[in-house]
Enzyme design. Structure first.
Site, short mmCIF file in Angstrom:
data_model
loop_
_atom_site.label_atom_id
_atom_site.label_comp_id
_atom_site.label_asym_id
_atom_site.label_seq_id
_atom_site.Cartn_x
_atom_site.Cartn_y
_atom_site.Cartn_z
N LYS A 17 1.06 -1.00 0.05
CA LYS A 17 -0.14 -0.06 -0.05
C LYS A 17 0.98 1.22 -0.11
O LYS A 17 1.92 1.29 0.61
CB LYS A 17 -0.76 -0.08 1.23
CG LYS A 17 -2.00 0.87 1.46
CD LYS A 17 -2.89 0.61 2.67
CE LYS A 17 -3.75 1.74 2.79
NZ LYS A 17 -4.79 1.46 3.94
N SER A 40 -9.52 1.51 3.60
CA SER A 40 -8.82 2.61 2.80
C SER A 40 -7.68 1.41 2.12
O SER A 40 -7.40 2.19 1.02
CB SER A 40 -8.03 3.48 3.68
OG SER A 40 -7.04 2.79 4.35
N SER A 73 -9.80 -1.13 7.68
CA SER A 73 -9.29 -0.77 6.24
C SER A 73 -8.57 -1.99 5.69
O SER A 73 -8.29 -2.09 4.60
CB SER A 73 -8.28 0.47 6.25
OG SER A 73 -8.94 1.44 6.64
#
Length: 540
Positions: A129, A209, A233
């Site tokens: 990420k 997220s 997330s």
């Protein structure tokens, strides 16, 4: 402030140069090494693996048997990224590819030929990420303000991945600042990266997220991906993208070099297509980091090989609490999943876990403090020094799309002053009573019924598990027959029970076999993807 001295590089020009360089490299590699694009994607039988279904064990076996090389594997994933992420359906899940990825793969092949594999993830491509530091690439958190924010070194968890032999393929898009920019922003959107799509249904949220990691893992743009979670997330995008997601105990995985929201709840973790892959990836991620003292609490489990503890008899004799009562098609799938647990020998017990009425969230209190600490670690020429710099940059560059949906969360946290005794006391009370209260609710439910874990539909364990700093493992349980949208369930346990939760999820997964790839559930999205066998009826 640094950004007032160093003018920002023109964004679009730099992005075009990088993208063009990557695509030219990919085209050359595919032409010279793999031939047709269909071979590179693994859809053609001449490529020995179906990448959409191949996990770490199958790839490890093919590498060991020399049926493929890591270089060929990386090239195949790069071609999938070009075909599915950048062109075709335009999933927009991968933000950037590592510049030296082919060199990493060649080195992995050379080490393997010399009989010197570096670790259990040797030659396996991983996407991380884009709030995780990787030297040589900016860590942006999806924010235009951080587009040119280069870290001095790798995050600790990246050093662990490299030590295990993993190839860092690139970085995934995310909801900007891990969904702490504003209220009401779509999951998967960032001012820098744009909107991530869900390959199972592009009309639905990829969830946030870690949306890019979720979409990329589902579409097999790498073997496995890494997400981060503060509250939901990892678990929520795992459920939305039909993945196995592990939200570890806070302290199991280092946070050093990760753009934070709140130290009390932040953690990184695996997002994969199988439980085995999640266990292998978690094994590689763990380790005690002197710069993140909370990892010291993991000393009792550090070094655990979670793959060795997986078992298809793990559910036998276990007591599993059920904390969700979904209705409709989701309820049918959840009931079927509970039937599998019973068939595997578990006793299923209804329980109530009160997830409401906890003290107010502490995220707004901690974000400014923790982000400023992260920014302070960056090189002196970093574009931003503080959250206040970010807020001001966003206001000064509104016309460039910095804050399309606003920045209410950034502003609220920027106004917090923890040097004020009253604010500090309120924050510490909410933090400490929130942690203690949520732990008590989970632990008392486990103890009262002598339970080994508690299951929730979807990511239902996320909120209270995050406050308690406790682990959860999400696993796919099927697809809504009305629309094909994925449904999952999550196993929640007390601190450092990841081994047991993974084993329970593995037993369920092996018995149910419910996972399907997105091209099977949502074939229309892939029909006109340019895999070399493109339908002639498709638009040019």
């Amino acid at each position: 402030m640094h950004h007032s001295v160093v003018p920002p590089r023109p964004r679009f020009a730099s992005r075009i140069v990088v993208l063009t360089t990557v695509l030219v490299s990919i085209a050359a590699l595919v032409t010279t090494t793999l031939g047709a694009p269909s071979e590179a994607t693994g859809r053609d039988r001449s490529f020995p693996l179906d990448l959409e279904r191949a996990g770490i064990p199958q790839i490890r076996e093919a590498l060991t048997a020399r049926r493929i090389t890591s270089e060929e594997l990386v090239e195949a994933y790069l071609e999938r990224i070009r075909t599915l992420n950048t062109n075709g359906p335009g999933l927009n899940a991968v933000r950037v590819v590592t510049r030296d990825v082919v060199a990493q793969a060649k080195q992995a092949d050379q080490d393997r030929r010399r009989g010197r594999p570096r670790g259990p993830m040797h030659g396996i491509p991983v996407l991380i990420k884009d709030n995780i530091d990787l030297k040589g690439l900016p860590t942006t958190a999806g924010a235009l303000a951080l587009e040119n924010s280069y870290p001095a070194k790798d995050a600790f968890l990246v050093t662990r991945l490299k030590a295990a032999g993993a190839i860092i393929l690139g970085k995934t898009n995310l909801t900007e600042f891990a969904n702490f920019t504003t209220n009401g922003m779509p999951s998967g959107y960032s001012g820098l990266g744009g909107q991530v799509l869900n390959p199972y249904d592009v009309s639905q949220t990829p969830s946030g997220s870690s949306s890019g990691s979720g979409s990329a893992a589902a579409a097999a743009l790498a073997t496995v991906t890494i997400g981060t979670e503060t509250s939901g997330s990892i678990l929520s995008p795992s459920a939305a993208n039909s993945l196995v997601g592990v939200k570890p105990t806070v302290g199991l995985v280092s946070r050093t070099g990760v753009v934070p929201i709140a130290a009390s709840q932040d953690t990184a973790g695996p997002m994969t297509r199988t439980v085995y892959d999640a266990a292998a990836l978690l094994t590689a991620l763990t380790g005690i980091d002197p710069e993140d003292p909370v990892t010291g609490t993991s000393s009792g489990v550090v070094g655990t090989d979670y793959t060795k503890l997986l078992s298809d008899t793990a559910l036998r004799g276990k007591r599993i609490g059920v904390a969700s009562t979904p209705t409709g098609n989701q309820g049918v799938l959840f009931t079927e999943a509970l039937d599998v647990l019973r068939a595997r020998g578990a006793t299923v017990v209804p329980v109530t876990v009160n997830t409401g009425g906890l003290p107010p969230s502490i995220l707004t209190y901690e974000f400014k403090r923790d982000l400023n600490a992260y920014l302070a670690r960056l090189p002196r020429n970093a574009p931003m020094d503080t959250l206040d710099d970010v807020v001001r940059y966003n206001l000064a560059h509104v016309d460039e799309g910095t804050i399309k949906f606003g920045q209410t969360q950034l502003v609220a946290s920027n106004e917090v002053d923890l040097t004020d005794p009253a604010a500090k006391a309120e924050y510490e009370t909410n933090r400490d009573t929130g942690i203690a209260g949520s732990r008590e609710r989970i632990d008392s439910a486990l103890t009262a019924e002598n339970l080994d874990a508690i299951v929730f539909v979807g990511s239902g364990s996320a909120g209270i598990g995050a406050r308690a700093q406790y682990p959860s493992v999400a696993v796919p349980i099927g697809y809504d027959p009305a629309n094909g949208r994925p449904v999952g369930m999550s196993f929640l346990g007390t601190a450092y029970t990841e081994a047991q939760l993974l084993a329970l999820a593995y037993d369920y997964e092996q018995a149910s076999r419910r996972w399907r790839p997105p091209s099977q559930v949502n074939p229309s999205l892939f029909r006109c993807a340019d895999f070399g066998d493109r339908d002639p009826s498709c638009a040019p």
